[in-house]
Design an enzyme around this catalytic site. Structure first.
Site, PDB file in Angstrom:
ATOM      1  N   ASP A 109       0.830  -1.209   0.000  1.00  0.00           N
ATOM      2  CA  ASP A 109       0.000   0.000   0.000  1.00  0.00           C
ATOM      3  C   ASP A 109       0.870   1.266   0.000  1.00  0.00           C
ATOM      4  O   ASP A 109       0.659   2.179   0.805  1.00  0.00           O
ATOM      5  CB  ASP A 109      -0.951  -0.027   1.227  1.00  0.00           C
ATOM      6  CG  ASP A 109      -1.957   1.112   1.201  1.00  0.00           C
ATOM      7  OD1 ASP A 109      -2.207   1.669   0.117  1.00  0.00           O
ATOM      8  OD2 ASP A 109      -2.498   1.439   2.280  1.00  0.00           O
ATOM      9  N   HIS A 152      -2.466   0.623  11.962  1.00  0.00           N
ATOM     10  CA  HIS A 152      -2.179  -0.786  11.689  1.00  0.00           C
ATOM     11  C   HIS A 152      -0.686  -1.026  11.483  1.00  0.00           C
ATOM     12  O   HIS A 152       0.058  -0.087  11.184  1.00  0.00           O
ATOM     13  CB  HIS A 152      -2.931  -1.241  10.430  1.00  0.00           C
ATOM     14  CG  HIS A 152      -2.848  -0.246   9.301  1.00  0.00           C
ATOM     15  ND1 HIS A 152      -3.837   0.672   9.037  1.00  0.00           N
ATOM     16  CD2 HIS A 152      -1.893  -0.002   8.373  1.00  0.00           C
ATOM     17  CE1 HIS A 152      -3.495   1.424   8.005  1.00  0.00           C
ATOM     18  NE2 HIS A 152      -2.308   1.035   7.581  1.00  0.00           N
ATOM     19  N   ASP A 252      -1.219   8.788  10.328  1.00  0.00           N
ATOM     20  CA  ASP A 252      -2.020   8.254   9.225  1.00  0.00           C
ATOM     21  C   ASP A 252      -3.374   7.725   9.714  1.00  0.00           C
ATOM     22  O   ASP A 252      -3.460   7.084  10.758  1.00  0.00           O
ATOM     23  CB  ASP A 252      -1.210   7.106   8.588  1.00  0.00           C
ATOM     24  CG  ASP A 252      -1.870   6.532   7.365  1.00  0.00           C
ATOM     25  OD1 ASP A 252      -2.064   7.278   6.395  1.00  0.00           O
ATOM     26  OD2 ASP A 252      -2.193   5.318   7.376  1.00  0.00           O
ATOM     27  N   GLU A 294      -4.140  13.005   9.582  1.00  0.00           N
ATOM     28  CA  GLU A 294      -4.814  12.700   8.310  1.00  0.00           C
ATOM     29  C   GLU A 294      -6.183  12.138   8.638  1.00  0.00           C
ATOM     30  O   GLU A 294      -6.318  11.002   9.081  1.00  0.00           O
ATOM     31  CB  GLU A 294      -4.013  11.685   7.497  1.00  0.00           C
ATOM     32  CG  GLU A 294      -4.549  11.555   6.081  1.00  0.00           C
ATOM     33  CD  GLU A 294      -4.882  10.141   5.627  1.00  0.00           C
ATOM     34  OE1 GLU A 294      -5.260   9.965   4.467  1.00  0.00           O
ATOM     35  OE2 GLU A 294      -4.793   9.196   6.438  1.00  0.00           O
ATOM     36  N   ASP A 360      -3.213  10.335  -2.694  1.00  0.00           N
ATOM     37  CA  ASP A 360      -4.463   9.575  -2.664  1.00  0.00           C
ATOM     38  C   ASP A 360      -5.432  10.082  -3.728  1.00  0.00           C
ATOM     39  O   ASP A 360      -5.190  11.074  -4.411  1.00  0.00           O
ATOM     40  CB  ASP A 360      -5.085   9.640  -1.271  1.00  0.00           C
ATOM     41  CG  ASP A 360      -4.384   8.696  -0.295  1.00  0.00           C
ATOM     42  OD1 ASP A 360      -3.825   7.678  -0.751  1.00  0.00           O
ATOM     43  OD2 ASP A 360      -4.380   8.981   0.914  1.00  0.00           O
TER      44      ASP A 360
HETATM   45  C1  GLC Z   1      -3.965   6.811   4.446  1.00  0.00           C
HETATM   46  C2  GLC Z   1      -2.985   6.937   3.299  1.00  0.00           C
HETATM   47  C3  GLC Z   1      -3.371   5.996   2.209  1.00  0.00           C
HETATM   48  C4  GLC Z   1      -3.366   4.592   2.773  1.00  0.00           C
HETATM   49  C5  GLC Z   1      -4.244   4.468   4.018  1.00  0.00           C
HETATM   50  C6  GLC Z   1      -3.985   3.194   4.776  1.00  0.00           C
HETATM   51  O1  GLC Z   1      -5.233   7.218   4.086  1.00  0.00           O
HETATM   52  O2  GLC Z   1      -2.944   8.263   2.841  1.00  0.00           O
HETATM   53  O3  GLC Z   1      -2.510   6.103   1.104  1.00  0.00           O
HETATM   54  O4  GLC Z   1      -3.820   3.690   1.793  1.00  0.00           O
HETATM   55  O5  GLC Z   1      -3.984   5.514   4.932  1.00  0.00           O
HETATM   56  O6  GLC Z   1      -2.782   3.246   5.471  1.00  0.00           O
END
Ligand code: GLC
Length: 610
Positions: A109, A152, A252, A294, A360
């Site tokens: 990811d 996570h 995040d 975020e 994103d």
């Molecule tokens: C946040 C990141 C994204 C990622 C997600 C899971 O939203 O910006 O890119 O997929 O977290 O970690």
């Protein structure tokens, strides 16, 4: 205040928060205190000196950020060091390095599946390289932000590996269940973040015959913050990163970090308590480091992550609502989308991060009630935006892709670089000079919309040179189902190299961006924009914003969202007490607001001072 004084100052509030999450766990709290003391005594003298002015730097008027993937920008950390002149010349003072901590091998990811919070992705360098880079950039007056993925870990993180080998202690670090009975209860009220590529919120682990919660991809195991051990370990890792000298930690996916059956497990009150704890711990142990949250959720929920004056959470937050409104107004040519946005009060010293694109997708989280008041049908309007930025509507200038398209609901988000979404790709494809001219003006307008507003502007690396979409991700087995890779593009240094003619499209975009940054840096002297008011007027293609700086200087911004010439009736500004002769500082024009009509060309904007 020294460590002890700060500790005493925060202690009562910290304990109240802590015991509300972990009642009766005095033992765990005492261990946390020992940990905080240890980190503080390990902190270097140089950082302690930086700590003396706390997080003041965040509100410096010239803070301008860039976010980049190290491998795509410069291959590795050492080479990134050699680009400090590029950033200085551009006027950038903050660099967000997208996930650099060691990710799981294989699919990860984009680095958001971390295997080890204390080492660096081996593809880009080592921890020593990173420390040297931080020092180098600090010496050049540039601050560093990195990601800390708190929701996570990767499924090959040491804790996950131990959990997989049967250690109960580590199984309790995650939301792990013997049968699907509890997961099914959770699922009854949960939504899906990646409905297409990773449906559901739990993953069955055959080797253990257990279920683990995985809100995002199945290889990203949700941490269980209900367990005070997890909180302890994550604070330990956080302080480890601050002790390297990182100035900003991007937390995040924060809305998800606490889960309760019967809820959608987003924005729960305990999440706010956790963030307020993180904030207090940072303020005690590493006060020059700041937290960037975020939280890509609905507008009213985002702003809550600043906390309140008496109980602060994140220092800064992505202004995702504004980002969406920019694209909305660009597609509709209707400035009311931005003009009618709610004006939130935020705690003193907190700051929005304004941006137009990031790594994103764009999710169309618009305020449905406001759309209705404007006469739009929210669902139909969302479909329009999705199709518009996909480029499938006849009059659309955009080239993009769908992200997470759901054929049942026809819902989707959109991917694409700023330049491609704003029309540059189509103009180049059709070699159409008129389309090209409009696309360049549109890009400039979008850049101005986030570079000139109150808050910290954050540029998504590559957008400053107008990079286009790249579809090569479709050939990569790990990436092909995730269209966000369309706009995660290798930085094309050649496009701005010395051999390029000065009128090349990409050099023009860069020059224009640089001019806007300079404007931002110069126009309010060294004073922060203290206040902003939208001045309503009848032309719905125009947006007028009155900014007042700390030094009480007035700045008037006027933006034209349409590709046609527009008129502003200056009488309409009189009721705000705005009139007289102003100077447009980019073009050097004199603009007399006492004249009846002010004309703006296609996508033109004015930055005016009295
Ligand atoms: C946040 C990141 C994204 C990622 C997600 C899971 O939203 O910006 O890119 O997929 O977290 O970690």
């Amino acid at each position: 205040m020294d460590f002890k004084e700060k500790m005493n100052y925060q202690k009562e509030k910290l304990e109240k928060d802590y015991f509300s999450l972990y009642p009766g766990r005095k033992d765990a709290l005492n261990r946390l205190y020992t940990l905080m003391r240890k980190h503080h005594s390990n902190r270097s003298d140089a950082l302690k000196t930086r700590d003396q002015s706390g997080s003041d730097w965040l509100n410096a008027p010239n803070t301008i950020g860039v976010m980049l993937y190290v491998d795509l920008f410069s291959s590795n950390l050492n080479k990134l060091k050699s680009h400090s002149d590029y950033f200085k010349e551009l006027g950038v003072t903050l660099i967000h390095l997208m996930p650099i901590l060691k990710p799981r091998s294989g699919e990860n990811d984009g680095g958001y599946a971390v295997q080890d919070y204390r080492s660096i992705d081996t593809r880009i360098g080592t921890m020593e390289d990173f420390m040297a880079l931080v020092k180098h950039y600090h010496n050049n007056g540039i601050r560093i932000c990195i990601d800390y993925v708190v929701n996570h870990t990767a499924n090959d993180h040491e804790w996950a590996t131990k959990a997989l080998s049967g250690e109960e202690k580590y199984q309790n670090y995650y939301y792990m269940f013997d049968s699907d009975a509890i997961p099914r209860q959770f699922e009854a009220t949960l939504l899906e973040v990646f409905p297409k590529v990773a449906p559901g919120n739990f993953t069955y682990l055959e080797e253990l015959e257990k279920w683990v919660m995985t809100t995002f991809y199945p290889f990203q195991w949700d941490l269980n913050f209900r367990n005070p051990e997890v909180f302890y370990e994550m604070v330990d890792n956080l302080l480890y990163l601050t002790d390297i000298g990182v100035d900003m930690i991007r937390l995040d996916a924060i809305p998800y970090i606490w889960k309760t059956i019967g809820t959608d497990c987003r924005n729960l009150p305990e999440v706010h308590v956790l963030l307020s704890l993180f904030r207090k711990i940072i303020e005690i142990c590493a006060p020059s480091t700041t937290l960037l949250g975020e939280a890509i959720v609905e507008p009213d929920a985002i702003v809550k992550y600043f906390g309140a004056e008496e109980r602060l959470e994140c220092h800064s937050l992505y202004n995702a609502s504004y980002m969406v409104e920019i694209w909305n107004s660009i597609a509709t040519r209707d400035s009311r989308h931005i003009a009618w946005m709610k004006d939130y009060e935020i705690p003193f010293g907190s700051v929005w991060i304004n941006y137009a694109r990031c790594h994103d997708d764009i999710g169309w989280g618009l305020d449905a009630e406001r759309l209705k008041r404007m006469g739009f049908d929210p669902n139909a309007h969302k479909s329009f935006l999705i199709d518009f930025y996909l480029g499938s509507l006849e009059d659309s200038f955009s080239t993009g892709e769908l992200y997470e398209f759901n054929p049942m609901t026809m819902d989707a988000r959109n991917s694409g670089t700023l330049a491609s979404l704003a029309g540059l790709e189509k103009a180049i494809k059709f070699s159409d000079d008129y389309l090209l001219e409009l696309a360049l003006k549109r890009i400039r307008l979008i850049n101005a919309l986030f570079l000139l507003r109150k808050g910290i502007p954050m540029i998504y690396s590559g957008d400053e040179i107008g990079q286009l979409n790249n579809t090569s991700y479709l050939e990569d087995g790990y990436k092909k189902n995730d269209s966000r890779w369309l706009h995660r593009v290798e930085f094309d240094w050649e496009k701005i190299g010395e051999t390029q003619p000065s009128e090349s499209v990409h050099l023009q975009v860069l020059k224009s961006m640089k001019q806007l940054i300079d404007t931002r840096r110069n126009y309010s002297g060294d004073a922060f924009i203290a206040n902003e008011t939208v001045l309503m007027q009848s032309n719905t293609h125009l947006l007028v914003i009155h900014q007042i700086s700390e030094k009480n200087e007035s700045i008037l911004l006027i933006f034209n969202f349409s590709e046609d010439r527009q008129w502003l009736y200056s009488n309409e500004l009189k009721r705000y007490g705005v009139g007289g002769v102003w100077k447009e500082i980019i073009q050097g024009k004199i603009i007399d607001l006492d004249k009846k009509r002010i004309v703006l060309g296609p996508y033109e904007f004015f930055v005016m001072k009295i």
